[in-house]
Design a protein around this motif. Structure first.
Motif, PDB file in Angstrom:
ATOM      1  N   VAL A  87       0.831  -1.206   0.000  1.00 37.16           N
ATOM      2  CA  VAL A  87       0.000   0.000   0.000  1.00 37.16           C
ATOM      3  C   VAL A  87       0.860   1.249   0.000  1.00 37.16           C
ATOM      4  CG1 VAL A  87      -1.619   1.375   1.382  1.00 37.16           C
ATOM      5  CG2 VAL A  87      -2.001  -1.083   1.094  1.00 37.16           C
ATOM      6  N   PHE A  88       1.752   1.368   0.982  1.00 38.43           N
ATOM      7  CA  PHE A  88       2.477   2.623   1.173  1.00 38.43           C
ATOM      8  C   PHE A  88       3.637   2.808   0.204  1.00 38.43           C
ATOM      9  CE2 PHE A  88       0.391   2.127   5.349  1.00 38.43           C
ATOM     10  CZ  PHE A  88      -0.327   3.317   5.331  1.00 38.43           C
ATOM     11  N   SER A  89       4.095   1.733  -0.427  1.00 37.05           N
ATOM     12  CA  SER A  89       5.072   1.883  -1.515  1.00 37.05           C
ATOM     13  C   SER A  89       4.397   2.331  -2.797  1.00 37.05           C
ATOM     14  CB  SER A  89       5.796   0.562  -1.759  1.00 37.05           C
ATOM     15  OG  SER A  89       4.891  -0.421  -2.262  1.00 37.05           O
ATOM     16  N   GLN A  90       3.082   2.402  -2.773  1.00 39.35           N
ATOM     17  CA  GLN A  90       2.241   2.811  -3.900  1.00 39.35           C
ATOM     18  C   GLN A  90       2.288   1.808  -5.061  1.00 39.35           C
ATOM     19  OE1 GLN A  90       3.832   7.069  -3.717  1.00 39.35           O
ATOM     20  NE2 GLN A  90       1.619   7.443  -3.961  1.00 39.35           N
ATOM     21  N   THR A  91       2.661   0.568  -4.718  1.00 39.46           N
ATOM     22  CA  THR A  91       2.637  -0.496  -5.721  1.00 39.46           C
ATOM     23  C   THR A  91       1.223  -0.703  -6.255  1.00 39.46           C
ATOM     24  OG1 THR A  91       4.519  -1.599  -4.649  1.00 39.46           O
ATOM     25  CG2 THR A  91       3.156  -2.940  -6.126  1.00 39.46           C
TER      26      THR A  91
ATOM     27  N   TYR B  71       6.094  11.550   6.127  1.00 37.70           N
ATOM     28  CA  TYR B  71       4.941  10.715   5.859  1.00 37.70           C
ATOM     29  C   TYR B  71       3.682  11.528   5.562  1.00 37.70           C
ATOM     30  CZ  TYR B  71       7.595   6.616   7.449  1.00 37.70           C
ATOM     31  OH  TYR B  71       8.516   5.610   7.575  1.00 37.70           O
ATOM     32  N   PHE B  72       3.685  12.807   5.944  1.00 35.58           N
ATOM     33  CA  PHE B  72       2.533  13.646   5.611  1.00 35.58           C
ATOM     34  C   PHE B  72       2.376  13.762   4.093  1.00 35.58           C
ATOM     35  CE2 PHE B  72       3.586  15.349   9.894  1.00 35.58           C
ATOM     36  CZ  PHE B  72       2.372  15.096  10.512  1.00 35.58           C
ATOM     37  N   SER B  73       3.501  13.972   3.418  1.00 39.07           N
ATOM     38  CA  SER B  73       3.449  14.081   1.954  1.00 39.07           C
ATOM     39  C   SER B  73       3.066  12.758   1.320  1.00 39.07           C
ATOM     40  CB  SER B  73       4.804  14.555   1.414  1.00 39.07           C
ATOM     41  OG  SER B  73       5.100  15.862   1.847  1.00 39.07           O
ATOM     42  N   LEU B  74       3.583  11.655   1.881  1.00 38.21           N
ATOM     43  CA  LEU B  74       3.217  10.335   1.367  1.00 38.21           C
ATOM     44  C   LEU B  74       1.714  10.121   1.490  1.00 38.21           C
ATOM     45  CD1 LEU B  74       3.715   7.461   0.365  1.00 38.21           C
ATOM     46  CD2 LEU B  74       4.303   6.816   2.721  1.00 38.21           C
ATOM     47  N   LEU B  75       1.156  10.456   2.637  1.00 44.23           N
ATOM     48  CA  LEU B  75      -0.270  10.263   2.851  1.00 44.23           C
ATOM     49  C   LEU B  75      -1.092  11.051   1.831  1.00 44.23           C
ATOM     50  CD1 LEU B  75      -2.339   8.891   4.739  1.00 44.23           C
ATOM     51  CD2 LEU B  75      -2.316  10.985   6.119  1.00 44.23           C
ATOM     52  N   LYS B  76      -0.676  12.275   1.572  1.00 43.15           N
ATOM     53  CA  LYS B  76      -1.395  13.114   0.605  1.00 43.15           C
ATOM     54  C   LYS B  76      -1.272  12.578  -0.819  1.00 43.15           C
ATOM     55  CE  LYS B  76      -1.024  17.440   3.235  1.00 43.15           C
ATOM     56  NZ  LYS B  76      -0.456  18.807   3.248  1.00 43.15           N
ATOM     57  N   SER B  77      -0.174  11.880  -1.106  1.00 45.21           N
ATOM     58  CA  SER B  77       0.066  11.396  -2.473  1.00 45.21           C
ATOM     59  C   SER B  77      -0.687  10.122  -2.792  1.00 45.21           C
ATOM     60  CB  SER B  77       1.562  11.176  -2.701  1.00 45.21           C
ATOM     61  OG  SER B  77       2.034  10.049  -1.967  1.00 45.21           O
ATOM     62  N   LEU B  78      -1.180   9.419  -1.772  1.00 46.20           N
ATOM     63  CA  LEU B  78      -1.942   8.200  -2.014  1.00 46.20           C
ATOM     64  C   LEU B  78      -3.250   8.537  -2.722  1.00 46.20           C
ATOM     65  CD1 LEU B  78      -1.510   6.349   1.409  1.00 46.20           C
ATOM     66  CD2 LEU B  78      -0.301   5.860  -0.724  1.00 46.20           C
ATOM     67  N   LYS B  79      -3.698   7.637  -3.570  1.00 42.98           N
ATOM     68  CA  LYS B  79      -4.904   7.896  -4.350  1.00 42.98           C
ATOM     69  C   LYS B  79      -6.177   7.740  -3.524  1.00 42.98           C
ATOM     70  CE  LYS B  79      -2.993   6.842  -8.904  1.00 42.98           C
ATOM     71  NZ  LYS B  79      -3.114   6.027 -10.138  1.00 42.98           N
ATOM     72  N   LYS B  80      -6.070   7.073  -2.372  1.00 49.41           N
ATOM     73  CA  LYS B  80      -7.232   6.954  -1.493  1.00 49.41           C
ATOM     74  C   LYS B  80      -6.772   6.731  -0.055  1.00 49.41           C
ATOM     75  CE  LYS B  80      -7.883   2.260  -3.299  1.00 49.41           C
ATOM     76  NZ  LYS B  80      -8.820   1.402  -4.052  1.00 49.41           N
TER      77      LYS B  80
END
Length: 342
Positions: free
Chosen positions: A201-205, A246-255
């Motif tokens: 999930v968090f690697s955006q695979t 991780y704030f930026s990562l969270l925002k970059s997730l599609k959902k």
């Protein structure tokens, strides 16, 4: 009603023979596997299966992983995978009523050759998907060296069976050298599966490869029980960490993180006869994302125990005929594109 057991394990003879030659270093795991007749003896397997009408099994390889059995030798791991896939395909061709399909085994320790072997097993041998483990000899699945595998499965549109892997050599505490009391299995395996899911999930695979379909063993492991942490907890990703953005990562997730776990993963009913776990998993995933499985032949009686108990639990729930069919075979048909119903 047809009941297709989607996650069962068997050693085909060619693989079993080679494993005996190369896995002398494995100790307890190999001894345990050999002590379970229904995992390598067809007559014993049929004896177990004959107790259940309208019942058939999808075959996959048992643990331990190829990467461990091979002692880190990629050529040996690849040869083991080939023997496994050829052997399972042969069993399905010979006994189609009992074994209507099989799951290939991907040797991820040999990335390029492993992808090619997976493609061969699916395209040429008819595998309905492939099995991988929660780590590759200790390496996480989101390492760049394994990306070609996920790209290939995204293109093939066939599901991945995700099986946990962890041994006694993984200690429970930092100042110890091994896990005691088989904690590495009881709690370690569900943890392993859950961690592997989170890394994907968090690697955006899952964002990069939207056609991936992953069946997480044992009803999604820890995830359903920890819905509050996975949901509202991970909605606050970054508040507990100062050395990573991780704030930026969270925002970059599609959902939302929770939505990946609920919508992008599938789970099976192999929870060792636990009604509470079954209810929890079904409530979390919903009937559309759950497939029937027993983890045969791993039960205390080395017989029909978990098959019987899993069926009894499902039949005892207030499920409609349509929902039972979804769990027993229709969801698996939708996932794999393979028709099990007559």
């Amino acid at each position: 009603m047809k009941r297709i057991d989607a996650f069962t394990h068997f050693f085909p003879k060619g693989y079993y023979d080679l494993m005996g030659e190369v896995a002398g270093h494995m100790g307890d795991m190999v001894r345990r596997a050999r002590a379970i007749p229904a995992i390598h003896d067809l007559d014993e397997r049929f004896r177990v299966m004959d107790k259940f009408p309208d019942y058939a099994q999808v075959l996959s390889l048992p643990a331990p992983p190829l990467e461990i059995i091979s002692g880190g030798n990629p050529d040996t791991a690849l040869e083991l995978a080939k023997r496994c896939n050829d052997g399972l395909a042969e069993l399905c061709a010979k006994y189609p009523e009992r074994f209507p399909a099989f799951v290939a085994q991907t040797p991820l320790a040999t990335p390029d050759a492993g992808v090619a072997e997976t493609q061969r097993a699916i395209r040429d041998l008819g595998a309905i998907g492939t099995q991988i483990y929660s780590n590759v000899a200790g390496k996480p699945l989101d390492r760049p060296e394994f990306e070609a595998f996920f790209a290939a499965m995204n293109e093939l549109c066939k599901p991945i069976w995700l099986h946990p892997s962890r041994g006694a050599n993984h200690p429970d505490y930092l100042d110890e050298t091994k896990s005691l009391y088989e904690i590495w299995w009881t709690f370690g395996w569900p943890y392993e599966t859950s961690v592997a899911m989170a890394r994907l999930v968090f690697s955006q695979t899952l964002d990069k490869y939207p056609n991936l379909k992953i069946i997480a063993h044992h009803l999604g492991a820890m995830v359903p029980y920890f819905e509050g942490r996975v949901g509202p907890g991970w909605d606050q990703l970054g508040k507990r960490t100062s050395d990573e953005d991780y704030f930026s990562l969270l925002k970059s997730l599609k959902k939302r993180p929770l939505d990946y776990f609920k919508q992008d993963f599938y789970a099976d009913t192999a929870v060792f006869g636990s009604r509470a776990a079954t209810l929890c998993g079904l409530e979390f995933y919903g009937v559309d994302n759950v497939v029937f499985a027993s983890d045969c032949p791993f039960d205390p009686e080395q017989g029909p125990g978990y098959i019987r108990e899993t069926l009894q639990i499902l039949e005892g729930l207030n499920l409609s005929q349509e929902d039972k069919e979804k769990i027993y075979f229709r969801n698996l048909e939708q996932l794999t594109g393979h028709r099990f119903s007559s």
